[in-house]
Design an enzyme around this catalytic site. Sequence first.
Site, PDB file in Angstrom:
ATOM      1  N   ASP A  13       7.271  -6.888  -0.848  1.00 14.35           N
ATOM      2  CA  ASP A  13       7.802  -6.605   0.472  1.00 14.35           C
ATOM      3  C   ASP A  13       6.643  -7.383   1.198  1.00 14.35           C
ATOM      4  OD1 ASP A  13       9.454  -5.853   2.745  1.00 14.35           O
ATOM      5  OD2 ASP A  13       7.744  -4.065   3.004  1.00 14.35           O
ATOM      6  N   ASP A  15       6.040  -7.131   5.421  1.00 17.49           N
ATOM      7  CA  ASP A  15       5.459  -6.230   6.454  1.00 17.49           C
ATOM      8  C   ASP A  15       4.966  -4.915   5.845  1.00 17.49           C
ATOM      9  OD1 ASP A  15       5.608  -8.240   8.618  1.00 17.49           O
ATOM     10  OD2 ASP A  15       7.800  -7.907   8.469  1.00 17.49           O
ATOM     11  N   ASP A 171       6.891  -0.522   0.744  1.00 12.20           N
ATOM     12  CA  ASP A 171       6.356   0.404   1.442  1.00 12.20           C
ATOM     13  C   ASP A 171       7.191   1.375   2.087  1.00 12.20           C
ATOM     14  OD1 ASP A 171       5.682  -0.183   4.500  1.00 12.20           O
ATOM     15  OD2 ASP A 171       6.644  -1.396   3.473  1.00 12.20           O
TER      16      ASP A 171
END
Length: 229
Positions: A13, A15, A171
């Site tokens: 991922d 960001d 995240d």
Amino acid sequence: MTRTSFPAAVLFDLDGTLLDSAPDFVVTANRMLQARGMPEVSLEQLRPAVSKGARAMLAVAFPQMGESERQALVPEFLEIYEALIGQYATLFDGVETMLQALEEAGTTWGIVTNKPEYLARLILPQLGWEQRCAVLIGGDTLAERKPHPLPLEVAAQRIDIAASACVYVGDDERDIIAARAAGMPSVAALWGYRLDTDDPQSWQADCQYEQPQQLWQPAAWPATQPASA
């Protein structure tokens, strides 16, 4: 059995996993608030919502608005963000060393994000990643986005490595859901952005770590299948 080599491929991922982009988004939101004569939002307020996307961040910045009103602000939010993208963002501590360790081991790495692809592509040259990042899938690249497995499946296809031989690092819970559905081992990046209500333990990632530095060694990575696609 303890791993002695890095995975054949790692997908990340963006960001909240590789890039601490929250400072960019705080400036974006505050420019919108300033233009309306409204109080600014703090980094601490906005940060937990970053991985949830523009709508979630606008909900933090404009809590008094209805959902449809905030939806109408999304184009303005993205336009301001595009103009300043990368000016305030930084890599999370330890990410660059982690990527170098993967590259030195011959591991292919790429990015699968829900950020619109045109915005994600603006980040690559700023970080010198145009040649290093083997594949980039954005949230609007395909007909589906995470938590659907399609972006991870297509990314694996494009680098010609079986999904089961890749590891996905993210995240947000949707990252782990997508990885599981794609048959891809996963790592929960606990250094990223989370709401107070998020419970990473319940996501059931194969591994979870507090810092990127913990991924500098092969033994930290989850087991994968052979790399033949």
